[in-house]
Scaffold this motif. Structure first.
Motif, PDB file in Angstrom:
ATOM      1  N   THR A  16       0.839  -1.203   0.000  1.00  0.00           N
ATOM      2  CA  THR A  16       0.000   0.000   0.000  1.00  0.00           C
ATOM      3  C   THR A  16       0.867   1.242   0.000  1.00  0.00           C
ATOM      4  N   HIS A 151      -7.957  -4.055  -3.508  1.00  0.00           N
ATOM      5  CA  HIS A 151      -7.164  -4.939  -2.644  1.00  0.00           C
ATOM      6  C   HIS A 151      -6.538  -6.056  -3.440  1.00  0.00           C
ATOM      7  N   LEU A 154      -3.629  -4.913  -5.230  1.00  0.00           N
ATOM      8  CA  LEU A 154      -2.464  -4.795  -4.349  1.00  0.00           C
ATOM      9  C   LEU A 154      -1.794  -6.149  -4.178  1.00  0.00           C
TER      10      LEU A 154
END
Lengths: 454, 261
Positions: A16, A151, A154
């Motif tokens: 992140t 997400h 990521l």
């Protein structure tokens, strides 16, 4: 947050951070980014639509409520005020009973209107606000899906990076080999997940936008018709307003000025209304007996002519203004006019009620409404205190018309802007009616429609 | 506060305490009390009037403002598709005109004929209250000094000059009080008498403004209708539009991104 969710967050943190600072390799999907942008717009717009339509129906209601309250407050003002409320004899008839009746009528009309509009506003609530609300709920879910996709992205980047690192390693130990194998698996998994969500969103967001447009069209149309209905009801009810008390044919500002006359100056002549600024000291006038109007009080205040014409005993002046006021809604203007003349003063300078005759006789309704709408001509200027003239009336005085004036009653002098009128009699007060002649025509006209030629 | 102001305050407080304990006689002016009650009644009504006048304008503004934002939103929703049928554009134009022209055009008269006169009338009230307060103070002064004179007459002091001095002071206080008292007694009823002619024109103006607003709002809104299909009205009346809204909502719910994942 669940334990699993927390764990995931922790694992994702380094990536992140990297993504935030744009470090390393980050996968970007131009199509998705654009779709995401549009989605964001949609989100804010839906929210706006929801909030504003709510505000809208509230404020319509407020407009009506404030009108009711305003009219109630007016009725309170009109009611005779007694210092001993428990004593019925102490109520002198000094209030404004016609006004109170008008207030009550108006109040009931608006109240009625509010009740009529209630289902209409209710409909906005149930047919516009509620669907918008539901859409908002759905959008929240979609937002969650988009988050999930982020997400997954990521994870995908993270695993890819890890794999690359391992692959780039020169001499791999057994442990590294094992890790490599695991990383390959992870990448495989992450790629699948990411692709699934990415594709899903890419495919369905445009679909959502399309549906949204489909959705907004009927919603907007219903909203428009509801709105039209609201305005129609308002318009119709208001148009049919039939309160004899109001003269709806005249322009707002004109009739306001006419009705108001010199009342502000009269009130401000009371020294208590400016107690603070003057420290309670009276302006150099005796407080008993003849109290001049501020407007007419010349600097000297001693001219015989002024006393004769302008100065009136205080109580009489109040009387005159009251009856002037009362005659605003009478249907017998002529007799009323005469009544004032005899009552207030024997001279012709007594102010006849400006504009009151005839207008109330015209039927209210559509015609009167048109009257309001069309009268857009220049409004007469607000009454200005004229400096009292130091000498008596000069031999022949002329004035120039600033506005068109059409005779409202017999004995009035009509003229159009720019015409020069010869003064027969006039006072120092422009808010009174003067007498003048043009050629052979002679008659009364309002003093504030003309300018004096020096 | 100045020193003399402070001293006056202390003196008056003392007099008031003595009044409570009955040592100083309190002047009761029934006429004034009556007028004062009348004035208070009017004050309450006038204050309320001002509040409502402002509230009306505010909510009128709030309505057109939210109308405009709704129009913007709808225009944004329609996106490029909206330019084709022109409905959202014309709607936006209608509400913008309503805001820019009607409201702006009515704003001036409303301010001039309703808001300002009422505010002005209300602006007199603090001055009058100040005057009433001052009268009360002067009355307290006078009562206190009168009691002092009475005491000196009943029990003469050794200093013979004291009585005449106090008498003179009491006389001064009396005239100060009476000036204010007569002024108030004279003028408050006049003001109360003038309240109706003063405030009445505003009521008529408000009604007319509302009337005109309604007429213009309706006519502007009605213009949008020509951009809509002729049968839209029917559809609206029969509730088809709502059904359509519900239908599309259902479709959106059916998308896998909206929860079926």
């Amino acid at each position: 947050m669940s334990w699993k969710g927390f764990q995931k967050t922790v694992v994702r943190t380094p990536q992140t951070v990297k993504a935030r600072f744009n470090m390393g390799e980050i996968s970007k999907d131009a199509i998705y980014i654009d779709a995401e942008r549009r989605f964001q717009e949609l989100e804010t717009e839906t929210k706006k639509l929801h909030d504003e339509s709510k505000k809208y129906s509230d404020s319509i209601n407020n407009i009506l409520t404030h009108q009711i309250e305003f009219s109630k407050a007016c009725a309170e003002i009109y009611r005779p005020i007694s210092g001993r409320v428990s004593d019925p004899d102490s109520f002198i008839q000094e209030g404004n009973p016609e006004g109170i009746r008008a207030c009550e009528e108006y109040e009931s009309i608006v109240h009625d209107l509010q009740e009529t509009l209630a289902p209409e506003l209710e409909m906005i609530e149930s047919r516009v606000i509620k669907p918008a609300d539901e859409l908002l709920e759905i959008i929240k879910v979609v937002r969650k899906t988009a988050q999930k996709r982020d997400h997954k992205q990521l994870d995908y980047d993270r695993h890819r990076l890890a794999l690359k690192k391992l692959q780039d390693k020169k001499d791999k130990t057994l442990k590294d080999e094992k890790a490599l194998y695991k990383a390959e698996n992870d990448v495989e998994q992450a790629t699948q997940d990411y692709n699934y969500f990415n594709e899903l969103l890419k495919n369905e967001l445009p679909e959502l936008f399309r549906l949204e447009r489909e959705f907004i069209k009927p919603l907007f149309q219903s909203f428009y018709y509801m709105q039209l209905n609201v305005f129609y009801t308002l318009h119709e009810r208001m148009q049919n307003i039939d309160i004899g008390y109001f003269d709806l044919t005249l322009d707002i500002e004109d009739s306001f000025e006419a009705k108001r006359g010199t009342i502000q100056a009269e009130v401000e002549a009371l020294s208590i209304t400016k107690f603070k600024t003057t420290g309670g000291r009276r302006p150099g006038v005796s407080k008993y007996g003849n109290k001049p109007l501020a407007i007419e009080a010349g600097p000297g205040g001693k001219k015989p002519l002024a006393i004769e014409e302008g100065y009136k005993p205080r109580p009489l002046e109040v009387d005159a203004s009251k009856s002037k006021y009362a005659s605003g809604k009478t249907f017998t203007p002529a007799s009323e006019k005469a009544g004032i003349t005899t009552e207030a003063q024997k001279t012709i300078e007594a102010p006849p009620p400006p504009y009151s005759p005839a207008s109330t006789l015209s039927p209210p309704g559509s015609a009167s409404l048109a009257g309001i709408a069309k009268s857009k001509g220049p409004a007469p200027p607000p009454p200005k205190p004229k400096p009292a003239r130091l000498s008596g009336n000069p031999a022949v005085e002329t004035v120039t018309a600033l506005f068109d004036y059409e005779a409202q009653a017999e004995g009035d002098l009509s003229f159009s802007t720019g015409e020069v009128i010869e003064i027969v009699t006039r006072t120092d007060n422009t808010n009174e009616w003067w007498i003048g002649k043009i050629g052979t025509r002679q008659g009364q006209f309002p003093g504030n429609y003309v300018q004096i030629n020096h | 506060m100045s020193w003399s102001g402070f001293k006056k305050k202390v003196d008056r407080a003392a007099t008031q305490v003595m009044m409570k304990t009955g040592q100083v006689e309190k002047t009761n002016d029934r006429d004034f009390e009556t007028e004062l009650r009348r004035y208070r009644t009017m004050e309450t009504a006038a204050t309320k009037l001002q509040k409502e006048a402002k509230g009306y304008l505010d909510s009128l503004r709030a309505m057109t403002a939210s109308q405009m934002r709704i129009a913007e939103t709808i225009d944004a929703f329609y996106g490029d598709a909206g330019t084709r049928d022109g409905v959202s554009r014309s709607y936006k134009k209608a509400v913008e005109d309503l805001d820019a022209e009607t409201i702006k055009a009515l704003d001036g008269p409303y301010r001039k004929c309703v808001l300002e006169p009422i505010s002005r009338f209300n602006a007199y009230l603090p001055d009058i209250n100040e005057c009433i307060k001052k009268r009360q103070n002067k009355l307290t002064d006078y009562d206190g000094l009168r009691a002092k004179v009475k005491k000196l007459t009943e029990k003469p002091d050794k200093d013979v000059t004291k009585l005449p001095t106090s008498e003179r002071e009491a006389e001064l206080a009396r005239s100060a009080y009476e000036t204010l008292n007569t002024q108030l007694l004279d003028e408050i009823p006049q003001l109360i008498d003038l309240r109706v002619p003063y405030l009445d024109p505003s009521f008529e103006a408000l009604v007319k403004i509302q009337l005109r607003f309604c007429a213009e709002a309706y006519s502007r809104m009605a213009q949008v209708q020509q951009f809509l299909d002729a049968d839209t009205r029917e559809q609206y009346a029969e509730g088809h539009l709502d059904a359509r809204v519900e239908e599309v909502l259902q479709e959106i719910r059916g998308l896998s991104i909206s929860g079926t994942v």
